[in-house]
Design an enzyme around this catalytic site. Structure first.
Site, PDB file in Angstrom:
ATOM      1  N   LYS A  59       9.913  -7.811  -4.916  1.00 21.66           N
ATOM      2  CA  LYS A  59      10.733  -6.472  -5.726  1.00 21.66           C
ATOM      3  C   LYS A  59      10.423  -7.474  -6.903  1.00 21.66           C
ATOM      4  CE  LYS A  59      11.152  -4.421  -2.069  1.00 21.66           C
ATOM      5  NZ  LYS A  59      10.871  -2.359  -2.340  1.00 21.66           N
ATOM      6  N   GLY A  60      10.063  -7.504  -7.657  1.00 16.07           N
ATOM      7  CA  GLY A  60       9.907  -8.131  -9.474  1.00 16.07           C
ATOM      8  C   GLY A  60       9.214  -7.231 -10.227  1.00 16.07           C
ATOM      9  N   GLY A  61       8.788  -6.223  -9.391  1.00 17.64           N
ATOM     10  CA  GLY A  61       7.955  -5.071 -10.186  1.00 17.64           C
ATOM     11  C   GLY A  61       6.480  -5.631 -10.953  1.00 17.64           C
ATOM     12  N   THR A  62       5.493  -5.834  -9.491  1.00 23.64           N
ATOM     13  CA  THR A  62       4.131  -6.367 -10.296  1.00 23.64           C
ATOM     14  C   THR A  62       3.792  -5.336 -10.061  1.00 23.64           C
ATOM     15  OG1 THR A  62       4.602  -7.420  -8.057  1.00 23.64           O
ATOM     16  CG2 THR A  62       4.762  -8.822  -9.119  1.00 23.64           C
ATOM     17  N   ARG A  63       4.233  -3.791  -8.434  1.00 22.25           N
ATOM     18  CA  ARG A  63       3.356  -2.553  -8.658  1.00 22.25           C
ATOM     19  C   ARG A  63       3.421  -2.699 -10.026  1.00 22.25           C
ATOM     20  NH1 ARG A  63      -0.361  -1.041  -5.439  1.00 22.25           N
ATOM     21  NH2 ARG A  63       0.191  -1.704  -4.314  1.00 22.25           N
TER      22      ARG A  63
HETATM   23  N1  PPS Z   1      10.222  -2.163 -15.364  1.00 23.72           N
HETATM   24  C1  PPS Z   1      10.978  -1.783 -14.158  1.00 23.72           C
HETATM   25  N2  PPS Z   1      12.200  -2.083 -14.332  1.00 23.72           N
HETATM   26  C2  PPS Z   1      13.503  -1.933 -13.091  1.00 23.72           C
HETATM   27  N3  PPS Z   1      12.038  -2.284 -12.106  1.00 23.72           N
HETATM   28  C3  PPS Z   1      10.916  -1.754 -11.513  1.00 23.72           C
HETATM   29  C4  PPS Z   1      10.777  -1.889 -12.926  1.00 23.72           C
HETATM   30  N4  PPS Z   1       9.015  -1.661 -11.778  1.00 23.72           N
HETATM   31  C5  PPS Z   1       9.652  -1.550 -11.064  1.00 23.72           C
HETATM   32  N5  PPS Z   1      10.610  -1.901 -10.694  1.00 23.72           N
HETATM   33  C6  PPS Z   1      11.484  -1.649  -9.745  1.00 23.72           C
HETATM   34  O1  PPS Z   1      11.214  -2.884  -9.364  1.00 23.72           O
HETATM   35  C7  PPS Z   1      10.531  -2.813  -7.314  1.00 23.72           C
HETATM   36  C8  PPS Z   1       9.086  -3.012  -7.201  1.00 23.72           C
HETATM   37  O2  PPS Z   1       8.999  -3.802  -6.974  1.00 23.72           O
HETATM   38  P1  PPS Z   1       7.430  -4.787  -6.672  1.00 23.72           P
HETATM   39  O3  PPS Z   1       6.433  -3.798  -6.692  1.00 23.72           O
HETATM   40  O4  PPS Z   1       7.773  -6.050  -6.631  1.00 23.72           O
HETATM   41  O5  PPS Z   1       7.619  -4.516  -4.758  1.00 23.72           O
HETATM   42  S1  PPS Z   1       6.855  -5.081  -3.699  1.00 23.72           S
HETATM   43  O6  PPS Z   1       7.380  -5.789  -3.540  1.00 23.72           O
HETATM   44  O7  PPS Z   1       5.452  -5.320  -4.471  1.00 23.72           O
HETATM   45  O8  PPS Z   1       6.807  -4.583  -2.651  1.00 23.72           O
HETATM   46  C9  PPS Z   1      11.412  -1.418  -7.311  1.00 23.72           C
HETATM   47  O9  PPS Z   1      12.500  -1.375  -6.840  1.00 23.72           O
HETATM   48  P2  PPS Z   1      12.907  -0.241  -5.535  1.00 23.72           P
HETATM   49  O10 PPS Z   1      12.641   1.329  -5.841  1.00 23.72           O
HETATM   50  O11 PPS Z   1      14.411  -0.862  -5.544  1.00 23.72           O
HETATM   51  O12 PPS Z   1      11.726  -0.621  -3.888  1.00 23.72           O
HETATM   52  C10 PPS Z   1      11.174  -1.225  -8.610  1.00 23.72           C
HETATM   53  O13 PPS Z   1      12.186   0.587  -8.852  1.00 23.72           O
END
Ligand code: PPS
Length: 346
Positions: free
Chosen positions: A308-312
């Site tokens: 959930k760190g925003g890697t995707r």
């Molecule tokens: N730029 C930016 N700013 C704030 N938040 C963001 C951003 N990009 C991605 N997100 C949120 O990151 C969550 C997804 O993170 P990941 O892609 O790392 O998730 S995963 O672990 O790969 O499944 C996912 O949160 P959740 O919607 O709560 O799951 C995204 O909404």
């Protein structure tokens, strides 16, 4: 007339008339007198009424014979959209001089035959019967007139042949329209399929034709490129850029090797990518790129992050760039598949 009117006349010495008027007056007195006292029907009163109507008919016949009563007017010729259509339909009304009354004030527009038809009684007559003492004509109650078709040669009632043919014509038009529409849709679909199947052919662009176009990858140009999926479109753009950037001539071995080092994944083929290249002559990575098979290179960058760190999101942003090629899903090489080796990771 009062019940004692006849006696008063006789006492006054009035000459006794033996004509029809006297007979009628006497009959009327005979009928009206018991009606005033007793309203229950009796055989005598019914007989009197029948004889009275018989007298009236006889008098009418006599008057006609004498010529005192004018003969009924001749029927007007048939006019399909005439206002007197109700009168034509109802000869009884015409005989009684009621044709104008029958057609008085239809509910719709003045002179509108259709509205006159609509305003008729349930029996089917055209007009509004305004005479209070007369009943509806029998023809209006029993035989509703057909629509505005003229009568047949034998004087029969108009038939419904015209509306029938009109409805058939309407159905035919509807079928024709639907057939044309389906044909057009089929043609569009066929053209679309043809457009989708052409870019692989355009890749070859062999011979002089490709040479005339220069180094284009797609024969159809941007129009064909637009119909491709996004991933394949990006691969094609990469190949196109690679061909543009690649030195054409003179090609010495050192220059080629340096350029291939600079552009791993796209270069690396001895096959000609120049003007006269075909599918067989294209660089080996090109077809693989088009088929989305990958070129089996080690990654040049790795995104590492916590859950959930925003890697995707970061990966998707980087993937937009045409020079970046990324894997679709998370490979999990380092935590799950490290023991499989780099051959698996490529
Ligand atoms: N730029 C930016 N700013 C704030 N938040 C963001 C951003 N990009 C991605 N997100 C949120 O990151 C969550 C997804 O993170 P990941 O892609 O790392 O998730 S995963 O672990 O790969 O499944 C996912 O949160 P959740 O919607 O709560 O799951 C995204 O909404």
């Amino acid at each position: 007339m009062s019940p004692g009117g006849e006696g008063a006349l006789r006492r006054a010495g009035a000459p006794k008339k033996q004509g029809l008027g006297d007979t009628l007056a006497r009959r009327c007195l005979q009928i009206s007198r018991p009606r005033a006292r007793n309203r229950t029907p009796s055989p005598t009163r019914a007989r009197d009424a029948r004889s009275l109507s018989g007298d009236l008919r006889r008098e009418d016949t006599r008057a006609r014979l004498r010529g005192t009563l004018s003969p009924p007017p001749p029927r007007p010729p048939f006019r399909p959209f005439s206002r007197n259509r109700g009168a034509e339909c109802c000869p009884k009304a015409q005989d009684l001089g009621e044709s104008k009354t029958m057609l008085a004030r239809p509910q719709g527009r003045k002179g509108d035959v259709a509205s006159v038809q609509r305003s008729g009684p349930p029996g089917g007559c055209h007009g509004t019967w305004r005479s209070p003492g007369l009943a509806w004509p029998a023809c209006c109650q029993t035989s509703p007139p057909a629509r505005m078709t003229p009568p047949g040669p034998a004087g029969a009632h108009p038939t419904s042949a015209e509306p029938l043919s009109r409805s058939i014509f309407r159905k035919f038009l509807l079928m024709l329209c639907s057939l044309l529409t389906s044909l057009y849709v089929f043609y569009c679909l066929a053209e679309r399929c043809q457009t989708l199947s052409s870019p692989v052919v355009g890749l070859s662009g062999g011979g002089a034709e490709a040479g005339a176009r220069g180094r284009g990858v797609l024969a159809g140009g941007p129009r064909e490129l637009a119909v491709w999926p996004a991933a394949q479109r990006k691969r094609l753009l990469q190949v196109q850029q690679w061909r543009r950037r690649r030195p054409s001539a003179p090609r010495d071995q050192g220059e080629e090797a340096a350029w291939e080092e600079e552009t791993p994944g796209l270069a690396g083929s001895p096959g000609g990518s120049g003007a006269g290249s075909s599918v067989t002559e294209a660089p080996p990575g090109t077809l693989a790129l088009l088929l989305d098979e990958g070129s089996k290179q080690l990654p040049q960058a790795i995104i590492i992050g916590v859950k959930k760190g925003g890697t995707r999101a970061l990966l998707e942003f980087l993937r937009v760039h045409p020079d970046v090629r990324a894997v679709g899903a998370e490979p999990h090489f380092f935590d799950r598949s490290y023991h499989k080796g780099l051959a698996w990771y490529r």
